[in-house]
Design an enzyme around this catalytic site. Structure first.
Site, PDB file in Angstrom:
ATOM      1  N   LEU A  34       0.815  -1.226   0.000  1.00  0.00           N
ATOM      2  CA  LEU A  34       0.000   0.000   0.000  1.00  0.00           C
ATOM      3  C   LEU A  34       0.847   1.273   0.000  1.00  0.00           C
ATOM      4  CD1 LEU A  34      -2.957  -1.007   2.391  1.00  0.00           C
ATOM      5  CD2 LEU A  34      -2.904  -1.040  -0.097  1.00  0.00           C
ATOM      6  N   SER A  60       8.275  -2.864 -19.198  1.00  0.00           N
ATOM      7  CA  SER A  60       7.868  -1.610 -19.823  1.00  0.00           C
ATOM      8  C   SER A  60       8.556  -1.456 -21.166  1.00  0.00           C
ATOM      9  CB  SER A  60       8.281  -0.445 -18.920  1.00  0.00           C
ATOM     10  OG  SER A  60       8.168   0.774 -19.624  1.00  0.00           O
ATOM     11  N   TYR A  78      14.488   3.932 -13.405  1.00  0.00           N
ATOM     12  CA  TYR A  78      13.255   3.132 -13.426  1.00  0.00           C
ATOM     13  C   TYR A  78      13.297   2.117 -14.573  1.00  0.00           C
ATOM     14  CZ  TYR A  78       8.631   2.080 -15.270  1.00  0.00           C
ATOM     15  OH  TYR A  78       7.560   1.430 -15.818  1.00  0.00           O
ATOM     16  N   LYS A 104      13.691  -2.322 -14.839  1.00  0.00           N
ATOM     17  CA  LYS A 104      12.878  -3.260 -15.644  1.00  0.00           C
ATOM     18  C   LYS A 104      13.799  -4.126 -16.507  1.00  0.00           C
ATOM     19  CE  LYS A 104       8.810  -1.789 -14.311  1.00  0.00           C
ATOM     20  NZ  LYS A 104       8.006  -2.606 -13.413  1.00  0.00           N
ATOM     21  N   LEU A 113       1.084  11.968 -19.246  1.00  0.00           N
ATOM     22  CA  LEU A 113       0.149  12.838 -19.971  1.00  0.00           C
ATOM     23  C   LEU A 113      -1.286  12.757 -19.444  1.00  0.00           C
ATOM     24  CD1 LEU A 113      -0.318  14.799 -22.323  1.00  0.00           C
ATOM     25  CD2 LEU A 113      -0.717  12.807 -23.779  1.00  0.00           C
TER      26      LEU A 113
HETATM   27  C1  UD1 Z   1       6.835   7.730 -19.655  1.00  0.00           C
HETATM   28  C2  UD1 Z   1       8.258   7.357 -19.321  1.00  0.00           C
HETATM   29  C3  UD1 Z   1       8.431   5.862 -19.467  1.00  0.00           C
HETATM   30  C4  UD1 Z   1       7.417   5.135 -18.582  1.00  0.00           C
HETATM   31  C5  UD1 Z   1       6.005   5.591 -18.904  1.00  0.00           C
HETATM   32  C6  UD1 Z   1       5.026   5.021 -17.894  1.00  0.00           C
HETATM   33  C7  UD1 Z   1       9.738   9.247 -19.794  1.00  0.00           C
HETATM   34  C8  UD1 Z   1      10.738   9.840 -20.755  1.00  0.00           C
HETATM   35  N1  UD1 Z   1       9.184   8.086 -20.174  1.00  0.00           N
HETATM   36  O1  UD1 Z   1       6.589   7.400 -21.014  1.00  0.00           O
HETATM   37  O2  UD1 Z   1       9.734   5.514 -19.076  1.00  0.00           O
HETATM   38  O3  UD1 Z   1       7.506   3.742 -18.792  1.00  0.00           O
HETATM   39  O4  UD1 Z   1       5.931   7.029 -18.830  1.00  0.00           O
HETATM   40  O5  UD1 Z   1       3.726   5.288 -18.287  1.00  0.00           O
HETATM   41  O6  UD1 Z   1       9.472   9.802 -18.748  1.00  0.00           O
HETATM   42  N2  UD1 Z   1       3.521  14.993 -22.442  1.00  0.00           N
HETATM   43  C9  UD1 Z   1       3.267  16.347 -22.571  1.00  0.00           C
HETATM   44  N3  UD1 Z   1       2.941  17.051 -21.452  1.00  0.00           N
HETATM   45  C10 UD1 Z   1       2.868  16.484 -20.205  1.00  0.00           C
HETATM   46  C11 UD1 Z   1       3.127  15.097 -20.086  1.00  0.00           C
HETATM   47  C12 UD1 Z   1       3.474  14.385 -21.224  1.00  0.00           C
HETATM   48  O7  UD1 Z   1       3.318  16.898 -23.669  1.00  0.00           O
HETATM   49  O8  UD1 Z   1       2.581  17.190 -19.225  1.00  0.00           O
HETATM   50  C13 UD1 Z   1       3.854  14.212 -23.643  1.00  0.00           C
HETATM   51  C14 UD1 Z   1       5.237  13.596 -23.598  1.00  0.00           C
HETATM   52  O9  UD1 Z   1       6.189  14.448 -24.132  1.00  0.00           O
HETATM   53  C15 UD1 Z   1       5.015  12.359 -24.452  1.00  0.00           C
HETATM   54  C16 UD1 Z   1       3.543  11.991 -24.251  1.00  0.00           C
HETATM   55  O10 UD1 Z   1       2.930  13.158 -23.726  1.00  0.00           O
HETATM   56  O11 UD1 Z   1       5.200  12.662 -25.787  1.00  0.00           O
HETATM   57  C17 UD1 Z   1       3.336  10.847 -23.272  1.00  0.00           C
HETATM   58  O12 UD1 Z   1       4.078  11.147 -22.085  1.00  0.00           O
HETATM   59  P1  UD1 Z   1       3.997  10.209 -20.795  1.00  0.00           P
HETATM   60  O13 UD1 Z   1       2.589   9.952 -20.427  1.00  0.00           O
HETATM   61  O14 UD1 Z   1       4.868  10.824 -19.749  1.00  0.00           O
HETATM   62  O15 UD1 Z   1       4.598   8.822 -21.287  1.00  0.00           O
HETATM   63  P2  UD1 Z   1       6.006   8.491 -21.972  1.00  0.00           P
HETATM   64  O16 UD1 Z   1       6.907   9.655 -21.972  1.00  0.00           O
HETATM   65  O17 UD1 Z   1       5.735   7.862 -23.287  1.00  0.00           O
END
Ligand code: UD1
Length: 334
Positions: free
Chosen positions: A33, A124, A149, A153, A200
């Site tokens: 938890l 991952s 991280y 993995k 995101l």
């Molecule tokens: C990220 C991690 C990855 C991890 C995964 C878990 C990094 C570089 N990669 O992947 O190691 O396994 O999360 O889910 O941290 N974005 C924005 N604004 C934001 C947040 C994200 O524009 O506030 C964009 C990012 O640039 C990216 C996309 O959204 O292009 C997805 O981002 P995110 O959800 O963080 O995933 P990953 O970066 O693919």
């Protein structure tokens, strides 16, 4: 068949628990938890109508893990417990190496003592680092991870490969998740990151709820159709179903077999913003910000191996992902 599921109170693990119980497995959950929520086991029971043993233990505690194997005849382990905050792993790498590798090693050692041979692991797509080409096949180069991280993995994958080499009866199935998003349709289970989210979808949800002013889109000059990064988002319920298929596979086979869990369909950040606004009716203010270090233009799974060998395929759409994520978040707002 009895499956020990670690991390079953977490975001991925709770959805895996529901799908495994629905598929008829006896599930035993272990979770400390540290990130999961106390009421998640109760919610899983509400959703499935099935009671199951829940152990609030740390899987790095070997005696506690032995206690579970003493009480139940475990046939397979699904290992979804682990730290997962990328940014924290960069500032506190030892915490990540200690916890993530220790947890896996402890489980594997107790499994060896008890002769349990099937192990499904939450890996991952981050093990691929910056990919040379997309879609990414399981045979692509791994190991050039961009953060601690990701490297935990990768290291655990290598431990599993070595273990399979040493024990021809052992079955290890790492699942390389692409970008899991969404929530259970009921609104009872979902993602609850602590603090300001990095990923995101959780960030979008906070903006839509008015808790953060706007989304920063990291980079609009990538070589993609609209300049923003493309990712392979997968609904967490589809991802969870991939685990039930993987457990079936692991108990019937031996050796090391890794699978991508993704849809094979890419969406840009701007696609995501537009679909989210359309599906939820909530405006999503955003601005373009500089590129984020470590991001690559496009990450896309080739999921054909999982389809062929596991008989599994993701079916839920990007609209489902946005709708379900918002429903869960909306439930929390009330
Ligand atoms: C990220 C991690 C990855 C991890 C995964 C878990 C990094 C570089 N990669 O992947 O190691 O396994 O999360 O889910 O941290 N974005 C924005 N604004 C934001 C947040 C994200 O524009 O506030 C964009 C990012 O640039 C990216 C996309 O959204 O292009 C997805 O981002 P995110 O959800 O963080 O995933 P990953 O970066 O693919």
């Amino acid at each position: 068949m009895t499956v020990l599921l670690t991390g079953g109170a977490g975001y991925i693990g709770s959805h895996v628990a529901v799908e495994m119980i629905n598929a008829g497995f006896n599930v035993v959950i272990a979770d400390n938890l540290s990130a999961g929520h106390k009421d998640v086991p109760e919610r899983i029971k509400t959703l499935t109508g099935v009671s199951f043993p829940f152990f609030e233990i740390d899987i790095c505690d070997k005696e506690a893990v032995r206690g579970i194997f003493d009480s139940f005849s475990v046939d397979a382990v699904v290992h979804a417990a682990g730290y997962k905050a990328v940014a924290e792993s960069v500032s506190l790498p030892l915490k990540y190496y200690r916890n993530n590798t220790d947890g896996a090693l402890t489980l594997l050692e107790v499994m060896a003592e008890r002769g349990v041979k099937a192990f499904v692991f939450s890996s991952s797509a981050t093990v691929y680092g910056i990919p040379d080409t997309v879609p990414i096949k399981e045979t692509a180069h791994t190991g050039d991870c961009l953060n601690a991280y990701g490297r935990t993995k990768y290291i655990i994958e290598k431990i599993l490969e070595d273990l399979c080499r040493s024990d021809p009866l052992f079955s290890a199935v790492p699942l390389r998740y692409f970008n899991p998003v969404g929530a259970h349709r009921s609104g009872l289970l979902g993602d609850d990151p602590i603090g300001v989210p990095n990923n995101l979808m959780p960030y979008i949800l906070r903006v839509a709820a008015g808790r953060l002013p706007e989304l920063n889109i990291f980079g609009n000059d990538y070589p993609t159709k609209d300049g923003t990064c493309i990712r392979d988002y997968i609904h967490v319920v589809d991802l969870a179903k991939g685990h039930t298929a993987a457990v079936d596979y692991a108990v019937k086979h031996s050796g090391y077999e890794v699978f991508n869990l993704g849809t094979g369909i890419g969406y840009s950040v701007l696609d995501m913003v537009r679909v989210f606004e359309k599906v939820t009716g909530r405006p999503l203010p955003y601005k373009f910000a500089p590129r984020r270090e470590g991001d690559s233009a496009e990450y896309l799974a080739d999921p054909s191996k999982a389809e062929k060998n596991l008989g599994w395929r993701a079916v839920l759409t990007i609209e489902d992902m946005c709708f379900d994520a918002q429903r869960y978040e909306g439930g929390k707002e009330q």
